[in-house]
Design a protein around this motif. Sequence first.
Motif, PDB file in Angstrom:
ATOM      1  N   GLY A 299      29.135   2.286 -14.891  1.00 35.85           N
ATOM      2  CA  GLY A 299      28.238   1.138 -14.955  1.00 35.85           C
ATOM      3  C   GLY A 299      28.214   0.503 -16.327  1.00 35.85           C
ATOM      4  O   GLY A 299      28.254  -0.731 -16.463  1.00 35.85           O
ATOM      5  N   HIS A 300      28.148   1.320 -17.381  1.00 35.96           N
ATOM      6  CA  HIS A 300      28.190   0.770 -18.749  1.00 35.96           C
ATOM      7  C   HIS A 300      29.498   0.011 -18.985  1.00 35.96           C
ATOM      8  O   HIS A 300      29.500  -1.095 -19.557  1.00 35.96           O
ATOM      9  CB  HIS A 300      28.094   1.907 -19.773  1.00 35.96           C
ATOM     10  CG  HIS A 300      26.813   2.668 -19.729  1.00 35.96           C
ATOM     11  ND1 HIS A 300      26.763   4.043 -19.766  1.00 35.96           N
ATOM     12  CD2 HIS A 300      25.520   2.255 -19.656  1.00 35.96           C
ATOM     13  CE1 HIS A 300      25.509   4.437 -19.720  1.00 35.96           C
ATOM     14  NE2 HIS A 300      24.732   3.379 -19.647  1.00 35.96           N
ATOM     15  N   LEU A 301      30.596   0.608 -18.575  1.00 34.34           N
ATOM     16  CA  LEU A 301      31.908  -0.005 -18.789  1.00 34.34           C
ATOM     17  C   LEU A 301      32.032  -1.323 -18.044  1.00 34.34           C
ATOM     18  O   LEU A 301      32.430  -2.352 -18.629  1.00 34.34           O
ATOM     19  CB  LEU A 301      32.995   0.971 -18.334  1.00 34.34           C
ATOM     20  CG  LEU A 301      34.424   0.432 -18.252  1.00 34.34           C
ATOM     21  CD1 LEU A 301      34.918  -0.015 -19.620  1.00 34.34           C
ATOM     22  CD2 LEU A 301      35.356   1.482 -17.652  1.00 34.34           C
ATOM     23  N   ASP A 302      31.700  -1.319 -16.770  1.00 35.41           N
ATOM     24  CA  ASP A 302      31.925  -2.516 -15.959  1.00 35.41           C
ATOM     25  C   ASP A 302      31.061  -3.687 -16.397  1.00 35.41           C
ATOM     26  O   ASP A 302      31.507  -4.839 -16.395  1.00 35.41           O
ATOM     27  CB  ASP A 302      31.661  -2.199 -14.480  1.00 35.41           C
ATOM     28  CG  ASP A 302      32.691  -1.253 -13.892  1.00 35.41           C
ATOM     29  OD1 ASP A 302      33.790  -1.146 -14.475  1.00 35.41           O
ATOM     30  OD2 ASP A 302      32.408  -0.626 -12.861  1.00 35.41           O
ATOM     31  N   ARG A 303      29.832  -3.418 -16.806  1.00 38.96           N
ATOM     32  CA  ARG A 303      28.962  -4.523 -17.219  1.00 38.96           C
ATOM     33  C   ARG A 303      29.405  -5.098 -18.553  1.00 38.96           C
ATOM     34  O   ARG A 303      29.286  -6.304 -18.791  1.00 38.96           O
ATOM     35  CB  ARG A 303      27.508  -4.053 -17.255  1.00 38.96           C
ATOM     36  CG  ARG A 303      27.009  -3.677 -15.862  1.00 38.96           C
ATOM     37  CD  ARG A 303      25.511  -3.771 -15.696  1.00 38.96           C
ATOM     38  NE  ARG A 303      25.154  -3.476 -14.306  1.00 38.96           N
ATOM     39  CZ  ARG A 303      25.186  -4.357 -13.324  1.00 38.96           C
ATOM     40  NH1 ARG A 303      25.554  -5.606 -13.564  1.00 38.96           N
ATOM     41  NH2 ARG A 303      24.862  -4.012 -12.094  1.00 38.96           N
ATOM     42  N   ALA A 304      29.938  -4.255 -19.428  1.00 37.07           N
ATOM     43  CA  ALA A 304      30.404  -4.750 -20.723  1.00 37.07           C
ATOM     44  C   ALA A 304      31.647  -5.612 -20.569  1.00 37.07           C
ATOM     45  O   ALA A 304      31.769  -6.674 -21.199  1.00 37.07           O
ATOM     46  CB  ALA A 304      30.687  -3.578 -21.657  1.00 37.07           C
ATOM     47  N   THR A 305      32.585  -5.206 -19.734  1.00 37.12           N
ATOM     48  CA  THR A 305      33.839  -5.959 -19.584  1.00 37.12           C
ATOM     49  C   THR A 305      33.647  -7.198 -18.718  1.00 37.12           C
ATOM     50  O   THR A 305      34.324  -8.206 -18.907  1.00 37.12           O
ATOM     51  CB  THR A 305      34.933  -5.064 -18.992  1.00 37.12           C
ATOM     52  OG1 THR A 305      34.508  -4.561 -17.716  1.00 37.12           O
ATOM     53  CG2 THR A 305      35.238  -3.900 -19.910  1.00 37.12           C
ATOM     54  N   GLN A 306      32.703  -7.134 -17.783  1.00 37.60           N
ATOM     55  CA  GLN A 306      32.462  -8.255 -16.880  1.00 37.60           C
ATOM     56  C   GLN A 306      32.050  -9.510 -17.643  1.00 37.60           C
ATOM     57  O   GLN A 306      32.371 -10.641 -17.226  1.00 37.60           O
ATOM     58  CB  GLN A 306      31.367  -7.852 -15.894  1.00 37.60           C
ATOM     59  CG  GLN A 306      31.031  -8.898 -14.850  1.00 37.60           C
ATOM     60  CD  GLN A 306      30.079  -8.313 -13.824  1.00 37.60           C
ATOM     61  OE1 GLN A 306      30.501  -7.644 -12.893  1.00 37.60           O
ATOM     62  NE2 GLN A 306      28.785  -8.541 -14.000  1.00 37.60           N
ATOM     63  N   ALA A 307      31.386  -9.349 -18.753  1.00 41.10           N
ATOM     64  CA  ALA A 307      30.942 -10.500 -19.546  1.00 41.10           C
ATOM     65  C   ALA A 307      32.113 -11.337 -20.048  1.00 41.10           C
ATOM     66  O   ALA A 307      31.946 -12.511 -20.390  1.00 41.10           O
ATOM     67  CB  ALA A 307      30.107 -10.014 -20.740  1.00 41.10           C
ATOM     68  N   TYR A 308      33.308 -10.751 -20.076  1.00 46.08           N
ATOM     69  CA  TYR A 308      34.502 -11.452 -20.543  1.00 46.08           C
ATOM     70  C   TYR A 308      35.466 -11.789 -19.405  1.00 46.08           C
ATOM     71  O   TYR A 308      36.586 -12.228 -19.654  1.00 46.08           O
ATOM     72  CB  TYR A 308      35.238 -10.585 -21.572  1.00 46.08           C
ATOM     73  CG  TYR A 308      34.418 -10.279 -22.799  1.00 46.08           C
ATOM     74  CD1 TYR A 308      34.428 -11.134 -23.902  1.00 46.08           C
ATOM     75  CD2 TYR A 308      33.622  -9.143 -22.852  1.00 46.08           C
ATOM     76  CE1 TYR A 308      33.672 -10.850 -25.028  1.00 46.08           C
ATOM     77  CE2 TYR A 308      32.857  -8.842 -23.978  1.00 46.08           C
ATOM     78  CZ  TYR A 308      32.890  -9.715 -25.056  1.00 46.08           C
ATOM     79  OH  TYR A 308      32.134  -9.429 -26.177  1.00 46.08           O
ATOM     80  N   GLY A 309      35.046 -11.582 -18.149  1.00 42.03           N
ATOM     81  CA  GLY A 309      35.934 -11.822 -17.024  1.00 42.03           C
ATOM     82  C   GLY A 309      37.078 -10.825 -16.966  1.00 42.03           C
ATOM     83  O   GLY A 309      38.157 -11.136 -16.448  1.00 42.03           O
ATOM     84  N   LEU A 310      36.844  -9.605 -17.491  1.00 46.17           N
ATOM     85  CA  LEU A 310      37.863  -8.575 -17.559  1.00 46.17           C
ATOM     86  C   LEU A 310      37.364  -7.308 -16.873  1.00 46.17           C
ATOM     87  O   LEU A 310      36.157  -7.104 -16.697  1.00 46.17           O
ATOM     88  CB  LEU A 310      38.207  -8.253 -19.016  1.00 46.17           C
ATOM     89  CG  LEU A 310      38.751  -9.411 -19.869  1.00 46.17           C
ATOM     90  CD1 LEU A 310      38.767  -9.027 -21.339  1.00 46.17           C
ATOM     91  CD2 LEU A 310      40.156  -9.795 -19.391  1.00 46.17           C
ATOM     92  N   ALA A 311      38.299  -6.438 -16.502  1.00 51.77           N
ATOM     93  CA  ALA A 311      37.929  -5.158 -15.884  1.00 51.77           C
ATOM     94  C   ALA A 311      39.084  -4.183 -16.036  1.00 51.77           C
ATOM     95  O   ALA A 311      40.224  -4.573 -16.302  1.00 51.77           O
ATOM     96  CB  ALA A 311      37.590  -5.347 -14.409  1.00 51.77           C
ATOM     97  N   THR A 312      38.763  -2.918 -15.843  1.00 50.48           N
ATOM     98  CA  THR A 312      39.777  -1.865 -15.789  1.00 50.48           C
ATOM     99  C   THR A 312      39.429  -0.962 -14.628  1.00 50.48           C
ATOM    100  O   THR A 312      38.248  -0.839 -14.266  1.00 50.48           O
ATOM    101  CB  THR A 312      39.832  -1.084 -17.122  1.00 50.48           C
ATOM    102  OG1 THR A 312      41.015  -0.280 -17.153  1.00 50.48           O
ATOM    103  CG2 THR A 312      38.608  -0.206 -17.310  1.00 50.48           C
ATOM    104  N   PRO A 313      40.405  -0.351 -13.980  1.00 42.64           N
ATOM    105  CA  PRO A 313      40.084   0.509 -12.836  1.00 42.64           C
ATOM    106  C   PRO A 313      39.124   1.633 -13.231  1.00 42.64           C
ATOM    107  O   PRO A 313      39.308   2.304 -14.246  1.00 42.64           O
ATOM    108  CB  PRO A 313      41.446   1.068 -12.424  1.00 42.64           C
ATOM    109  CG  PRO A 313      42.422   0.035 -12.876  1.00 42.64           C
ATOM    110  CD  PRO A 313      41.862  -0.494 -14.164  1.00 42.64           C
ATOM    111  N   GLY A 314      38.097   1.797 -12.417  1.00 41.92           N
ATOM    112  CA  GLY A 314      37.095   2.824 -12.684  1.00 41.92           C
ATOM    113  C   GLY A 314      36.637   3.484 -11.401  1.00 41.92           C
ATOM    114  O   GLY A 314      37.187   3.246 -10.323  1.00 41.92           O
TER     115      GLY A 314
END
Length: 448
Positions: free
Chosen positions: A117-132
Amino acid sequence: MATRSKAHAALAALREELAGDVFAPEDPGYDEARAVFDAMTDRRPAVIAQCANAADVVRAVLFARDLDLHVAVRGGGHGLVGARVDGALVVDLRRMREVTVDPAAEAVRVEGGATTGHLDRATQAYGLATPGARTPATGVCGFVLGGGTGRLDRAFGLAVDNLIGVELVTADAERVHANADENPELFWALHGGGGNFGIATALTLELHELPEFSVALLLFLPEFGPDVIRTVREIIRTGPDEVSGAVMYLALDTVLCGALLTYVGGETGLRKLAEPLLALPHETQAVGALPYADGQGLLEPLPGLRNHWSAECLTDLPEELVDLFWARADGMPVANGSRHVIFPLGGAIAAGPGVYPVPYRDASWVVHPCASWADPADDGRATAWVRDACADVRPWSTGAVCLDLVGDEGPERVRAGLGAGNLLRLEKVKRRYDPDNVFRFNHNIEPV
């Protein structure tokens, strides 16, 4: 008496020197600190060190080595492995949850206690993601280093395929870095070898552009389950790698069949892919675009329950297996969120690098029965249901195991999860970085 005095002095020094908190069994807050997600686990560590930074982790490991304690690591909260920590030092990383996104480099640094959850919300702000992982409460480091699988893997590869670097504290309390150029053999072993080689205080992961993410979730009466499985099977077979999902039987007040499709793209594209599924008689549906981090919260396990789960990686999804999967739903523990899940692999997973100790790339589907229940009197029935659900599909098993999806099932399953051909090489890396097997509360690799 001298030993007890030494331990008392060492504990007092640890309390003084740690930026985080330290709990021993006699301390207020100890019971709260030792509580875990699974209500079946009731363990009493010798000491819990809630570390605030990497320097704390080094100090905690030195404390453990001085007193000849084994070390368990706590990062997230959903694992069934590592629960047997009576008398050990628990290095609790959950205060170390900073996530730093570098959008220009399309990379993210994730501290050892950060969750999905911490990872996805931080990267989502930039329109980016990594498999989790599929659930927000799962710890990122344990998931990645164990070679886990999630909802973006068919599009972007396994989480461990996106690993750029690891910051590690070894059993000798040394801080080391591992990447393709620095300690490359350790870096190789961390692609599936989990927490055997040290405590990961941070990972650096590759990011991918994810401007749109869409989800279709439908619920059906259970008798429609076989048709639902066949339909999702065909959607995955003929669709792009950007589509993934699952079929599951859900035990709430009654048993229902659920179908989940996820799509790396917009709602229009997902609706076109989902047309055959939407045409089946269903009780309810929710289809649309939503932020990826919100989609990860779907079907989150309920806390405070007793849990047991396992998994089998499959070569195929033939008709006979569809019928067996459907029939096994009848015996599910009902009313507490148990799930009988089947989900696809393939795509970028199968196309990923074959050099790492991740032996299940060639699997096409995974069966993942998850029992959750409240009454200890149901322990035998619930665990037997999981065991039988796996036995049903074993004739189609690849023989490999996704270790992030199983608990402590013995050394042969660990071998199957690492790949028998990789084991000696992993044992040599273990000997180099943890010859005394200090880090053993995991899918353990013993030093050769």
